[in-house]
Design a protein around this motif. Structure first.
Motif, PDB file in Angstrom:
ATOM      1  N   TRP A   1      31.888  62.720  10.870  1.00  0.00           N
ATOM      2  CA  TRP A   1      31.988  61.335  11.355  1.00  0.00           C
ATOM      3  C   TRP A   1      32.388  60.421  10.202  1.00  0.00           C
ATOM      4  O   TRP A   1      32.070  60.689   9.047  1.00  0.00           O
ATOM      5  N   LEU A   2      33.065  59.313  10.540  1.00  0.00           N
ATOM      6  CA  LEU A   2      33.529  58.402   9.486  1.00  0.00           C
ATOM      7  C   LEU A   2      32.679  57.142   9.491  1.00  0.00           C
ATOM      8  O   LEU A   2      32.705  56.370  10.456  1.00  0.00           O
ATOM      9  N   TYR A   3      31.934  56.973   8.411  1.00  0.00           N
ATOM     10  CA  TYR A   3      31.019  55.841   8.298  1.00  0.00           C
ATOM     11  C   TYR A   3      31.468  54.978   7.123  1.00  0.00           C
ATOM     12  O   TYR A   3      31.711  55.486   6.033  1.00  0.00           O
ATOM     13  N   LEU A   4      31.607  53.658   7.369  1.00  0.00           N
ATOM     14  CA  LEU A   4      32.070  52.767   6.298  1.00  0.00           C
ATOM     15  C   LEU A   4      31.140  51.576   6.139  1.00  0.00           C
ATOM     16  O   LEU A   4      30.651  51.025   7.127  1.00  0.00           O
ATOM     17  N   GLU A   5      30.909  51.185   4.887  1.00  0.00           N
ATOM     18  CA  GLU A   5      30.132  49.975   4.609  1.00  0.00           C
ATOM     19  C   GLU A   5      30.690  49.309   3.358  1.00  0.00           C
ATOM     20  O   GLU A   5      31.413  49.928   2.579  1.00  0.00           O
ATOM     21  N   LYS A   6      30.375  48.032   3.168  1.00  0.00           N
ATOM     22  CA  LYS A   6      30.802  47.265   1.984  1.00  0.00           C
ATOM     23  C   LYS A   6      32.310  47.362   1.748  1.00  0.00           C
ATOM     24  O   LYS A   6      32.759  47.339   0.611  1.00  0.00           O
ATOM     25  N   PHE A   7      33.069  47.475   2.832  1.00  0.00           N
ATOM     26  CA  PHE A   7      34.514  47.703   2.667  1.00  0.00           C
ATOM     27  C   PHE A   7      35.317  46.416   2.487  1.00  0.00           C
ATOM     28  O   PHE A   7      36.470  46.453   2.091  1.00  0.00           O
ATOM     29  N   LYS A   8      34.688  45.268   2.750  1.00  0.00           N
ATOM     30  CA  LYS A   8      35.443  44.012   2.648  1.00  0.00           C
ATOM     31  C   LYS A   8      35.950  43.773   1.220  1.00  0.00           C
ATOM     32  O   LYS A   8      37.005  43.191   1.020  1.00  0.00           O
ATOM     33  N   MET A   9      35.193  44.229   0.222  1.00  0.00           N
ATOM     34  CA  MET A   9      35.564  43.981  -1.175  1.00  0.00           C
ATOM     35  C   MET A   9      36.914  44.589  -1.541  1.00  0.00           C
ATOM     36  O   MET A   9      37.561  44.157  -2.472  1.00  0.00           O
ATOM     37  N   LYS A  10      37.317  45.608  -0.775  1.00  0.00           N
ATOM     38  CA  LYS A  10      38.594  46.264  -1.056  1.00  0.00           C
ATOM     39  C   LYS A  10      39.743  45.245  -0.993  1.00  0.00           C
ATOM     40  O   LYS A  10      40.717  45.343  -1.732  1.00  0.00           O
ATOM     41  N   LEU A  11      39.614  44.232  -0.119  1.00  0.00           N
ATOM     42  CA  LEU A  11      40.682  43.234   0.010  1.00  0.00           C
ATOM     43  C   LEU A  11      40.743  42.343  -1.226  1.00  0.00           C
ATOM     44  O   LEU A  11      41.776  41.780  -1.542  1.00  0.00           O
ATOM     45  N   HIS A  12      39.616  42.207  -1.914  1.00  0.00           N
ATOM     46  CA  HIS A  12      39.600  41.357  -3.113  1.00  0.00           C
ATOM     47  C   HIS A  12      40.075  42.133  -4.335  1.00  0.00           C
ATOM     48  O   HIS A  12      40.747  41.591  -5.203  1.00  0.00           O
ATOM     49  N   THR A  13      39.729  43.423  -4.374  1.00  0.00           N
ATOM     50  CA  THR A  13      39.986  44.193  -5.600  1.00  0.00           C
ATOM     51  C   THR A  13      41.341  44.900  -5.613  1.00  0.00           C
ATOM     52  O   THR A  13      41.790  45.336  -6.656  1.00  0.00           O
ATOM     53  N   THR A  14      42.002  45.022  -4.445  1.00  0.00           N
ATOM     54  CA  THR A  14      43.289  45.722  -4.419  1.00  0.00           C
ATOM     55  C   THR A  14      44.392  44.796  -4.915  1.00  0.00           C
ATOM     56  O   THR A  14      44.608  43.728  -4.353  1.00  0.00           O
ATOM     57  N   ALA A  15      45.100  45.242  -5.965  1.00  0.00           N
ATOM     58  CA  ALA A  15      46.113  44.368  -6.577  1.00  0.00           C
ATOM     59  C   ALA A  15      47.319  44.171  -5.664  1.00  0.00           C
ATOM     60  O   ALA A  15      47.771  43.063  -5.449  1.00  0.00           O
ATOM     61  N   ASN A  16      47.868  45.266  -5.124  1.00  0.00           N
ATOM     62  CA  ASN A  16      49.067  45.105  -4.272  1.00  0.00           C
ATOM     63  C   ASN A  16      48.704  45.475  -2.837  1.00  0.00           C
ATOM     64  O   ASN A  16      49.162  46.464  -2.301  1.00  0.00           O
ATOM     65  N   LEU A  17      47.871  44.630  -2.264  1.00  0.00           N
ATOM     66  CA  LEU A  17      47.374  44.844  -0.907  1.00  0.00           C
ATOM     67  C   LEU A  17      48.531  44.903   0.080  1.00  0.00           C
ATOM     68  O   LEU A  17      49.442  44.090   0.023  1.00  0.00           O
ATOM     69  N   SER A  18      48.501  45.899   0.961  1.00  0.00           N
ATOM     70  CA  SER A  18      49.553  45.974   1.983  1.00  0.00           C
ATOM     71  C   SER A  18      48.925  46.381   3.305  1.00  0.00           C
ATOM     72  O   SER A  18      47.735  46.688   3.379  1.00  0.00           O
ATOM     73  N   ILE A  19      49.768  46.398   4.336  1.00  0.00           N
ATOM     74  CA  ILE A  19      49.329  46.797   5.671  1.00  0.00           C
ATOM     75  C   ILE A  19      48.818  48.248   5.636  1.00  0.00           C
ATOM     76  O   ILE A  19      48.037  48.665   6.475  1.00  0.00           O
ATOM     77  N   ASP A  20      49.260  49.017   4.630  1.00  0.00           N
ATOM     78  CA  ASP A  20      48.920  50.446   4.585  1.00  0.00           C
ATOM     79  C   ASP A  20      47.763  50.780   3.648  1.00  0.00           C
ATOM     80  O   ASP A  20      47.485  51.954   3.408  1.00  0.00           O
ATOM     81  N   THR A  21      47.107  49.767   3.090  1.00  0.00           N
ATOM     82  CA  THR A  21      45.998  50.031   2.164  1.00  0.00           C
ATOM     83  C   THR A  21      44.926  50.893   2.848  1.00  0.00           C
ATOM     84  O   THR A  21      44.605  50.682   4.014  1.00  0.00           O
ATOM     85  N   ASP A  22      44.401  51.862   2.094  1.00  0.00           N
ATOM     86  CA  ASP A  22      43.397  52.794   2.623  1.00  0.00           C
ATOM     87  C   ASP A  22      41.983  52.403   2.203  1.00  0.00           C
ATOM     88  O   ASP A  22      41.786  51.751   1.181  1.00  0.00           O
ATOM     89  N   LEU A  23      41.016  52.864   2.990  1.00  0.00           N
ATOM     90  CA  LEU A  23      39.603  52.780   2.618  1.00  0.00           C
ATOM     91  C   LEU A  23      39.053  54.203   2.638  1.00  0.00           C
ATOM     92  O   LEU A  23      39.600  55.077   3.303  1.00  0.00           O
ATOM     93  N   HIS A  24      37.938  54.419   1.940  1.00  0.00           N
ATOM     94  CA  HIS A  24      37.292  55.737   1.972  1.00  0.00           C
ATOM     95  C   HIS A  24      36.002  55.653   2.771  1.00  0.00           C
ATOM     96  O   HIS A  24      35.172  54.784   2.520  1.00  0.00           O
ATOM     97  N   ALA A  25      35.853  56.547   3.724  1.00  0.00           N
ATOM     98  CA  ALA A  25      34.598  56.627   4.480  1.00  0.00           C
ATOM     99  C   ALA A  25      33.556  57.329   3.607  1.00  0.00           C
ATOM    100  O   ALA A  25      33.881  57.879   2.547  1.00  0.00           O
TER     101      ALA A  25
END
Length: 641
Positions: free
Chosen positions: A130-154
Motif C-alpha cells: 500500500w502507498l502511504y504518504l505524509e508530510k509531502f507538502k514540503m516537497k513543493l517548497h524544497t524542489t528547485a525545478n518543480l514541474s507537473i511530473d515531480t515525484d513523491l516517495h511513499a
C-alpha cells in the motif's frame, strides 16, 4: 541611465519580437526603467464575488489540514468543519493529519486519521504494497525545478506523481465540504456556488503556487475555464486578516499571560489596531515559518504590507528530523533506514508516540518524557543486530536517553529541548534579522499563529528575543487562525491593498549599444545596427510596493507576420537592481506566452500590448492586439516543462 535616455532606446524583447518605433520614441510603455503602472478599480473584484453563495477555505498543511466556510449572506459566521473520526491523545482534532493512503493499484483509499488507522491495522506483509504518504507538502517548497511530473516517495519507498497526490487530497476535501454543505442546506449543494480558497506559505515561489492551482484543476475542485472560482491565499496574510479583528477575550498576551489586558473585551486587537499600527505575523506551521509585516489603514481597516514576506523551512517537522537523527545515533542509520521501509506502519506509530510527547515539552518541565517503542521495533532490532534495544542504549553515548523498565525510551527534558533547539534557533535568528530592518520599526504587536505557536519553548524563545519591544499575542484558536482568515480573504480578496514583490521580475531585451556604458562583450551588430544584448528589462523590483490591480504594461511585436505564438522568457532575481540577465543570481523562472493566432490584420506592424499584474497572490497576464482591440490569449507559466 536616465529615463530620457532609456526612452529613446529601442527594445527587442528576447530577440523574438521586433521593436515598435511608434512606441519606442518617448513612450514609457516599453522603456526599461520606467514601467507604466495603471491603477485598476477594485470594483471589478467586488462584483465577481457576489455570484458565490459560500466561501470554502482549505488549509492544506504540512502536518495537518482542514476546511472552514462562511455563507456570503452571513460573512461574520465562520463554520469550521465537523469533528473528524479518529484523533490522537493530547492533540485537539479540529484538523486532520495530512496523510493519504492509496491501494496497491494506486487508487485513492482514504485521507487523514482514516488513512493512518487503516494503514496501521494492515498486516506487515500486506502494508508494504500500500502507498502511504505524509508530510509531502514540503516537497513543493524544497524542489528547485518543480514541474507537473515531480515525484513523491511513499512510506514503502515507491514513487508516485506529486500532482496526483495533491489532486486526491483536494478532491477529498471537496467531497467532505460539499457533503457538509448539502446537509446544512438540505439539498444537493452545487459546486458552482462555491468560491474555493487554498492556503499556501507566503514564501512559496510562483511554481509551487501554480502547482497547487494545477492540482485543483485536476481534482475537479474548479475547472480551468473558470479560474476565478479558486483563489490562492497566503497563510500569514490570512492570519493577519483574522488577527486584526480579534477581540481581547479571544487572545492571550504573553507578557501578562492574561486573556484581557485592561481593555474592555469589545475592543479590537488591542483597541490597538489604530490608524497606522504596524504588526508582525509569525506563522509557525509544520513545514515552514512565514513572516509578514502589515500596517492597518483605517477607516476600512485595509492592510498594507511593509516588507516582503520572509521565512524558511523551520516548521515543527524539523523536531521530528532531529528525533530521527537521535534514533540513528543510538540504533544506527542502517537499521532505521531498513526499519522504515520494512515496517512502515510501525515507524508511523513511533512518530505518533513522539508527537504527543513533543507537545508536552515545556521550559520548566523537570520530569522525563517516555516514548513507547512499538513491539516490532524492539523485535526487528534484535533480529537485525543480534542484541537488544536496551543494550544499544547502554552502548550509545547519548546521556539523556535511557531505557525504562516499562519498555520505553525515557528522555530527559534537556534531551527533548535539544531536539527543539536547531529549529527554534533558526526562527529566532530570522526574527532578529527582520526586526533589524529599517522598514520593521515601531512594531506594536507580534502575532504568533500556526500549530507550532502552541509550543511553550517557542513562545519563551520569542519573548526572550523581543525583550518587551512588541506585545506578543497568541489567538486562542491558534491552529485555526489561518483557516478562518482565509475564509475572510475569500469573502473580500481586496482587503490587502498593497503588497511587496518577493523577487525582481523582468525579461531580456536588446537596447541600442552605447559606447562606454555597455560592456563590449554584449555588442551584437545586426543589419548595421549596434545592439547591446541580455539587458534586463525590470517589470517589478524585489520589495517594491505594488498596489492591488496595478498593471505593468509592455508592447511586443511578432517577428514575422505569420507568427502564431510569441514566447518570452521571464527572469527573476532576489537582488533589487539587475542590469543583465546573465548576472549571477538571475535565473529563468517562467514563460510568457502570447497566442497571436487569429489576430492577423492588415496593419503593417502588429503590436500586442501586454498587461501584467503583480499586486495579487498570483502573477497574471492579459494582452490586447492594439490595431484591432481584440483580446489576445496570454498566459504566464512558472512550472518547468
Amino acid at each position: 541611465m536616465t529615463d530620457k535616455q532609456a526612452a529613446t532606446e529601442e527594445i527587442v524583447p528576447d530577440a523574438m519580437a521586433n521593436p515598435s518605433p511608434a512606441k519606442s520614441m518617448g513612450d514609457p510603455g516599453i522603456t526599461p526603467l520606467s514601467p507604466s503602472h495603471t491603477q485598476q478599480n477594485d470594483t471589478d473584484q467586488v462584483q465577481s464575488q457576489l455570484s458565490f453563495v459560500v466561501v470554502v477555505a482549505i488549509d492544506f498543511g504540512t502536518t495537518s489540514s482542514g476546511y472552514a466556510y462562511a455563507f456570503t449572506k452571513e460573512p461574520e459566521c465562520i463554520h469550521t468543519m465537523r469533528r473528524w473520526e479518529g484523533g490522537d491523545p493530547g492533540v485537539s482534532n479540529q484538523k486532520t493529519p495530512t496523510t493519504i493512503l492509496l491501494t496497491p493499484d494506486r487508487k485513492f483509499h482514504s485521507f487523514g486519521y482514516a488513512a493512518r488507522d487503516f494503514y496501521h491495522d494492515l498486516d506487515p506483509s500486506e502494508s508494504k504494497h500500500w502507498l502511504y504518504l505524509e508530510k509531502f507538502k514540503m516537497k513543493l517548497h524544497t524542489t528547485a525545478n518543480l514541474s507537473i511530473d515531480t515525484d513523491l516517495h511513499a512510506a514503502n519507498g515507491k514513487r508516485v506523481k506529486a500532482l496526483d497526490i495533491f489532486a486526491y487530497a483536494l478532491a477529498f476535501f471537496k467531497e467532505q465540504a460539499l457533503k457538509e454543505l448539502s446537509d446544512q442546506t438540505g439539498g444537493d449543494f452545487d459546486n458552482n456556488d462555491v468560491r474555493w480558497v487554498i492556503t499556501v506559505p507566503a514564501i512559496w515561489k510562483m511554481p509551487a503556487k501554480q502547482f497547487m492551482r494545477e492540482a485543483a484543476y485536476k481534482s475537479g475542485l474548479v475547472c480551468r475555464e473558470n479560474p476565478e472560482q479558486l483563489i490562492i491565499s497566503l497563510e500569514p496574510e490570512a492570519a493577519s486578516i483574522y488577527c486584526r479583528k480579534l477581540r481581547l477575550h479571544q487572545m492571550v498576551d504573553l507578557a501578562t499571560q492574561t486573556t484581557q489586558n485592561g481593555f474592555s473585551p469589545t475592543d479590537n486587537a488591542g483597541s490597538a489596531a489604530n490608524q497606522g499600527d504596524r504588526y508582525v505575523v509569525v506563522d509557525c506551521g509544520g513545514g515552514t515559518v512565514d513572516l509578514t509585516v502589515h500596517q492597518i489603514r483605517l477607516p476600512e481597516g485595509h492592510l498594507k504590507e511593509l516588507y516582503k514576506a520572509s521565512g524558511g523551512p523551520y516548521g515543527s517537522i524539523g523536531i521530528d528530523y532531529e528525533f530521527e537523527k537521535l534514533l540513528c545515533k543510538i540504533f544506527g542509520q542502517d537499521f532505521i533506514d531498513q526499519f522504515k521501509i520494512k515496517r512502515p506502519a510501525a515507524w508511523v506509530d513511533l512518530m505518533i508516540a513522539f508527537e504527543s510527547r513533543k507537545r508536552a515539552a515545556a521550559p520548566e518541565r523537570t520530569n522525563p518524557l517516555n516514548i513507547n517503542l512499538p513491539f516490532s521495533f524492539i523485535d526487528y532490532y534484535k533480529k537485525f543486530r543480534g542484541h537488544s534495544v536496551e543494550h544499544a542504549l547502554r552502548k550509545s553515548n547519548v546521556d539523556f536517553v535511557k531505557w525504562s523498565s516499562q519498555g520505553m525510551l525515557r528522555m530527559s527534558p534537556d534531551a527533548m529541548n535539544s531536539l527543539f533547539k536547531p529549529t527554534i534557533d533558526h526562527i529566532i535568528q530570522h526574527l532578529t534579522e527582520l526586526f533589524d530592518k529599517p522598514e520593521v520599526s515601531d512594531i506594536k504587536f507580534l502575532f504568533l499563529v500556526g500549530g507550532f505557536a502552541e509550543s511553550p519553548l517557542l513562545q519563551q524563545a520569542v519573548q526572550n528575543m523581543l525583550q518587551g519591544r512588541s506585545r506578543i499575542i497568541i489567538p486562542h484558536d491558534v491552529g485555526l487562525t489561518i483557516l478562518k482568515g482565509a475564509v475572510l480573504f475569500g469573502l473580500d480578496p481586496s482587503i490587502i491593498k498593497v503588497r511587496r514583490s518577493p523577487l525582481t521580475y523582468g525579461v531580456g531585451v536588446l537596447n541600442r549599444f552605447v559606447e562606454g556604458k555597455h560592456p563590449p562583450e554584449k555588442l551584437l551588430v545586426k543589419d548595421g545596427t549596434r545592439w547591446c544584448t541580455d539587458v534586463f528589462d525590470t517589470f517589478i523590483a524585489a520589495d517594491q510596493s505594488v498596489a492591488l490591480g496595478e498593471m505593468v504594461k509592455r508592447s511586443y511585436t511578432p517577428a514575422k507576420p505569420s507568427q502564431q505564438v510569441i514566447v518570452i522568457h521571464v527572469y527573476c532575481s532576489e537582488k533589487e537592481r539587475v542590469g543583465f540577465i546573465s548576472e549571477p543570481g538571475v535565473r529563468k523562472c517562467g514563460t510568457l506566452r502570447l497566442d497571436v493566432s487569429g489576430t492577423e490584420s492588415t496593419a503593417p506592424r502588429r503590436e500586442i500590448q501586454t498587461l501584467m499584474q503583480f499586486g495579487d497572490t498570483e502573477i497574471r497576464a492579459m494582452a490586447v492586439d492594439v490595431s484591432t482591440g481584440r483580446t489576445v490569449k496570454a498566459s504566464i507559466d512558472f512550472l518547468s516543462h
